[in-house]
Write a protein that holds these residues in place. Structure first.
Motif, PDB file in Angstrom:
ATOM      1  N   LEU A 159       0.836  -1.190   0.000  1.00 18.90           N
ATOM      2  CA  LEU A 159       0.000   0.000   0.000  1.00 18.90           C
ATOM      3  C   LEU A 159       0.875   1.244   0.000  1.00 18.90           C
ATOM      4  O   LEU A 159       1.853   1.328   0.741  1.00 18.90           O
ATOM      5  N   SER A 168       1.444   5.212   0.782  1.00 18.33           N
ATOM      6  CA  SER A 168       0.895   6.191   1.716  1.00 18.33           C
ATOM      7  C   SER A 168      -0.050   7.098   0.934  1.00 18.33           C
ATOM      8  O   SER A 168       0.097   7.273  -0.276  1.00 18.33           O
ATOM      9  N   LYS A 169      -1.022   7.646   1.619  1.00 22.47           N
ATOM     10  CA  LYS A 169      -2.009   8.502   0.947  1.00 22.47           C
ATOM     11  C   LYS A 169      -1.319   9.685   0.263  1.00 22.47           C
ATOM     12  O   LYS A 169      -1.659  10.050  -0.851  1.00 22.47           O
ATOM     13  N   LYS A 170      -0.325  10.260   0.908  1.00 27.53           N
ATOM     14  CA  LYS A 170       0.397  11.402   0.349  1.00 27.53           C
ATOM     15  C   LYS A 170       1.131  11.001  -0.938  1.00 27.53           C
ATOM     16  O   LYS A 170       1.044  11.679  -1.956  1.00 27.53           O
ATOM     17  N   ASN A 171       1.875   9.871  -0.888  1.00 24.72           N
ATOM     18  CA  ASN A 171       2.584   9.412  -2.085  1.00 24.72           C
ATOM     19  C   ASN A 171       1.621   9.006  -3.188  1.00 24.72           C
ATOM     20  O   ASN A 171       1.866   9.254  -4.361  1.00 24.72           O
ATOM     21  N   MET A 172       0.509   8.366  -2.808  1.00 29.60           N
ATOM     22  CA  MET A 172      -0.467   7.948  -3.801  1.00 29.60           C
ATOM     23  C   MET A 172      -1.055   9.161  -4.517  1.00 29.60           C
ATOM     24  O   MET A 172      -1.106   9.203  -5.739  1.00 29.60           O
ATOM     25  N   ASN A 173      -1.473  10.165  -3.752  1.00 31.27           N
ATOM     26  CA  ASN A 173      -2.068  11.350  -4.358  1.00 31.27           C
ATOM     27  C   ASN A 173      -1.093  12.070  -5.278  1.00 31.27           C
ATOM     28  O   ASN A 173      -1.450  12.433  -6.397  1.00 31.27           O
ATOM     29  N   SER A 174       0.128  12.268  -4.823  1.00 29.87           N
ATOM     30  CA  SER A 174       1.096  12.991  -5.665  1.00 29.87           C
ATOM     31  C   SER A 174       1.496  12.171  -6.884  1.00 29.87           C
ATOM     32  O   SER A 174       1.646  12.717  -7.982  1.00 29.87           O
ATOM     33  N   LYS A 217     -10.264   5.289 -10.463  1.00 29.49           N
ATOM     34  CA  LYS A 217     -10.021   4.219  -9.500  1.00 29.49           C
ATOM     35  C   LYS A 217      -8.585   3.724  -9.599  1.00 29.49           C
ATOM     36  O   LYS A 217      -8.081   3.504 -10.703  1.00 29.49           O
ATOM     37  N   SER A 229      -1.366  -1.227  -7.219  1.00 29.00           N
ATOM     38  CA  SER A 229      -0.070  -0.547  -7.186  1.00 29.00           C
ATOM     39  C   SER A 229       0.975  -1.502  -6.645  1.00 29.00           C
ATOM     40  O   SER A 229       0.709  -2.276  -5.731  1.00 29.00           O
TER      41      SER A 229
END
Length: 145
Positions: A35, A37-43, A66, A70
C-alpha cells in the motif's frame, strides 16, 4: 609508502566482501504489492494524470476514477507500477477550473485502463513517467474495474 596507499582500499574491499557474504546488503527483491501512503499515492496519481493529459490529443481532460493496483520497488528512488481506471471529463483542455470536472455521460463517455511505470524521489518532489500503456476499459477483462 607504496604499501600504505594500498592498505586502505584493500581493507575496504575485504569489508565489502565480508558484508556481502554475511548478507548485510539489502537485496532489491523486485516489485512488491504494498500500500502506498495517501500522500505518495495522491502525488503519484496527480503526476500521472497530468502527464497523460499533456500527452493526449483528446479535446477533453481525463481524471483518475479508481486505483486498481499498485506495486512498488525501492531503487535509487521509488518505482511504482500503477494500474488505474481513468475517465473522460466534461472539462476541455483550456478550462482553468478542472479540479472537480464531472465525468462525461452518454455518447462522449470513455474509460481507459492504464498501466504505468513511474519513478519518483518523493522527498524532493521528483517524478518521471517511464512507461505508460492504456486500453479502452470495454476491451479489458471485467476483473480490472
Amino acid at each position: 609508502m607504496g604499501i600504505r596507499c594500498w592498505r586502505n582500499p584493500l581493507l575496504l574491499l575485504i569489508a565489502l566482501v565480508l558484508s556481502a557474504k554475511l548478507g548485510h546488503f539489502q537485496r532489491w527483491e523486485g516489485f512488491q504489492q504494498k500500500l502506498m501512503s495517501k500522500k505518495n499515492m495522491n502525488s503519484t496519481l496527480n503526476f500521472f494524470i497530468q502527464s497523460y493529459n499533456n500527452a493526449s490529443n483528446d479535446t477533453y481532460l481525463y481524471r483518475v476514477q479508481k486505483l486498481i493496483r499498485s506495486q512498488m520497488q525501492l531503487t535509487t528512488g521509488v518505482e511504482y507500477v500503477v494500474t488505474v481506471k481513468i475517465g473522460r471529463t466534461k472539462c476541455k483542455r483550456n478550462d482553468t477550473s478542472n479540479s472537480s470536472c464531472p465525468l462525461q455521460s452518454k455518447k462522449l463517455r470513455k474509460s481507459l485502463i492504464c498501466e504505468s511505470l513511474i519513478y519518483t524521489m518523493p522527498w524532493i518532489n521528483y517524478f518521471q513517467l517511464w512507461n505508460n500503456s492504456c486500453l479502452e476499459a470495454k476491451h479489458v477483462g471485467r476483473n480490472l474495474g
